[in-house]
Write a protein that holds these residues in place. Structure first.
Motif, PDB file in Angstrom:
ATOM      1  N   TYR A 172      47.801  45.840  39.480  1.00  0.00           N
ATOM      2  CA  TYR A 172      46.447  46.125  39.964  1.00  0.00           C
ATOM      3  C   TYR A 172      45.561  44.884  39.843  1.00  0.00           C
ATOM      4  CZ  TYR A 172      41.729  47.937  40.276  1.00  0.00           C
ATOM      5  OH  TYR A 172      40.414  48.124  40.640  1.00  0.00           O
ATOM      6  N   TYR A 173      45.598  44.235  38.690  1.00  0.00           N
ATOM      7  CA  TYR A 173      44.712  43.090  38.487  1.00  0.00           C
ATOM      8  C   TYR A 173      45.121  41.878  39.328  1.00  0.00           C
ATOM      9  CZ  TYR A 173      42.359  45.591  34.773  1.00  0.00           C
ATOM     10  OH  TYR A 173      41.626  46.515  34.075  1.00  0.00           O
ATOM     11  N   ASN A 175      46.192  42.065  42.315  1.00  0.00           N
ATOM     12  CA  ASN A 175      45.722  42.347  43.674  1.00  0.00           C
ATOM     13  C   ASN A 175      44.201  42.482  43.777  1.00  0.00           C
ATOM     14  OD1 ASN A 175      48.367  42.392  44.690  1.00  0.00           O
ATOM     15  ND2 ASN A 175      48.610  44.554  44.153  1.00  0.00           N
ATOM     16  N   ASN A 176      43.523  42.806  42.672  1.00  0.00           N
ATOM     17  CA  ASN A 176      42.100  43.141  42.759  1.00  0.00           C
ATOM     18  C   ASN A 176      41.172  42.300  41.888  1.00  0.00           C
ATOM     19  OD1 ASN A 176      42.166  45.869  44.407  1.00  0.00           O
ATOM     20  ND2 ASN A 176      43.801  46.008  42.880  1.00  0.00           N
ATOM     21  N   TYR A 177      41.711  41.496  41.007  1.00  0.00           N
ATOM     22  CA  TYR A 177      40.890  40.745  40.058  1.00  0.00           C
ATOM     23  C   TYR A 177      40.420  39.446  40.697  1.00  0.00           C
ATOM     24  CZ  TYR A 177      39.456  39.911  35.207  1.00  0.00           C
ATOM     25  OH  TYR A 177      38.731  39.749  34.057  1.00  0.00           O
ATOM     26  N   GLU A 178      39.104  39.269  40.826  1.00  0.00           N
ATOM     27  CA  GLU A 178      38.570  38.118  41.548  1.00  0.00           C
ATOM     28  C   GLU A 178      37.702  37.212  40.677  1.00  0.00           C
ATOM     29  OE1 GLU A 178      36.518  39.704  44.883  1.00  0.00           O
ATOM     30  OE2 GLU A 178      38.308  40.599  45.778  1.00  0.00           O
ATOM     31  N   LEU A 201      31.777  44.115  39.743  1.00  0.00           N
ATOM     32  CA  LEU A 201      33.225  44.247  39.867  1.00  0.00           C
ATOM     33  C   LEU A 201      33.805  45.069  38.718  1.00  0.00           C
ATOM     34  CD1 LEU A 201      35.913  43.384  41.246  1.00  0.00           C
ATOM     35  CD2 LEU A 201      35.899  41.386  39.750  1.00  0.00           C
ATOM     36  N   LYS A 204      32.683  48.814  38.900  1.00  0.00           N
ATOM     37  CA  LYS A 204      33.407  49.526  39.951  1.00  0.00           C
ATOM     38  C   LYS A 204      34.843  49.817  39.526  1.00  0.00           C
ATOM     39  CE  LYS A 204      34.895  49.084  44.773  1.00  0.00           C
ATOM     40  NZ  LYS A 204      34.916  48.208  45.973  1.00  0.00           N
ATOM     41  N   ALA A 205      35.490  48.826  38.912  1.00  0.00           N
ATOM     42  CA  ALA A 205      36.898  48.997  38.521  1.00  0.00           C
ATOM     43  C   ALA A 205      37.055  50.029  37.410  1.00  0.00           C
ATOM     44  CB  ALA A 205      37.472  47.659  38.075  1.00  0.00           C
ATOM     45  N   SER A 208      36.396  53.783  38.265  1.00  0.00           N
ATOM     46  CA  SER A 208      37.226  54.430  39.289  1.00  0.00           C
ATOM     47  C   SER A 208      38.240  55.362  38.630  1.00  0.00           C
ATOM     48  CB  SER A 208      37.959  53.383  40.127  1.00  0.00           C
ATOM     49  OG  SER A 208      38.977  52.758  39.357  1.00  0.00           O
TER      50      SER A 208
END
Length: 251
Positions: A172-173, A175-178, A201, A204-205, A208
């Motif tokens: 997950y991180y 693909n989604n950690y920015e 960020l 939101k994470a 969820s």
């Protein structure tokens, strides 16, 4: 000494003192038997001493190995406890009230896997050579054998958590950690814009359902590790103390 007895025997035979010679011969036989018994007793005592020395040596080796493993386990288990708390922070805390730097550290702790890899060389060598049988205390010997089964069970729970973390959290991180890696590494502080963006960020994470469910499942698996870890820690401490008492009793 042998020549001395030989001369006495020869003189008695020469003087035809058969009865005296017979008494002397019986006495000599008795002396020989006594000498043999004394020699056997000394040999038996030496064997017992060697056996006891070997038993003490075996106990000391086991004691040292278990102490080393206990120290390593304490380090790993403390890290697991810290990870368990970090997961609880994510699930049960209001993320919006936590600073970004704290959330950064939570992320790193959340996904960090820990593996207990105890040294079993001494134990395996003793099993293969049969020296484990030198541990005369049957209860203690059985507990030592059981300890390695308990550790294997604990390691299986660790492996399950590691596999789950790699498959879900890490994926997950990735693909989604920015968040900028230089910020995470502590090479620089966030700009005001990054502070606001990263807070959004994180909020939101962590709010969820997908992340919360992922964390709740991981926390559930962690409970198993914590319970087993407490049991191992207690067993290590008791075994170390019992081995010390046994060494003292054998010495």
């Amino acid at each position: 000494m042998i020549k001395f007895f030989r001369r006495i025997r020869k003189r008695l035979l020469t003087e035809n003192k058969f009865s005296s010679y017979l008494i002397y011969a019986i006495g000599e036989i008795i002396l020989v038997v006594i000498g043999i018994l004394i020699a056997l007793q000394i040999d038996n005592w030496n064997q017992k001493k060697q056996l006891k020395d070997e038993q003490v040596k075996t106990l000391k080796s086991l004691h040292e190995a278990i102490k080393i493993n206990n120290t390593e386990f304490d380090t790993i288990f403390n890290a697991q406890i810290l990870r368990n708390r970090s997961l609880q922070d994510v699930i049960f805390s209001d993320v919006s009230n936590l600073p970004n730097t704290h959330l950064d550290s939570l992320i790193k702790i959340n996904v960090r896997n820990h593996t207990f890899d105890p040294s079993t060389g001494i134990y395996n060598a003793m099993i293969n050579s049969g020296k484990i049988e030198l541990v005369a205390n049957e209860s203690l010997k059985n507990r030592i054998s059981k300890l390695y089964d308990i550790v294997r069970d604990y390691q299986e729970s660790e492996d399950e958590i590691t596999a789950y973390t790699k498959e879900h959290l890490e994926e997950y991180y990735i693909n989604n950690y920015e968040i900028d890696p230089t910020v995470l590494a502590g090479l620089r502080e966030r700009t005001d814009l990054e502070e606001e963006r990263d807070k959004t960020l994180y909020t939101k994470a962590f709010t969820s359902f997908k992340i919360k469910n992922m964390y709740i499942l991981l926390l559930s698996k962690m409970d198993d590790v914590i319970l087993k870890g407490v049991n191992i820690s207690s067993e290590y401490q008791e075994l170390i103390e019992d081995l010390e008492n046994e060494i003292e009793a054998q010495s």
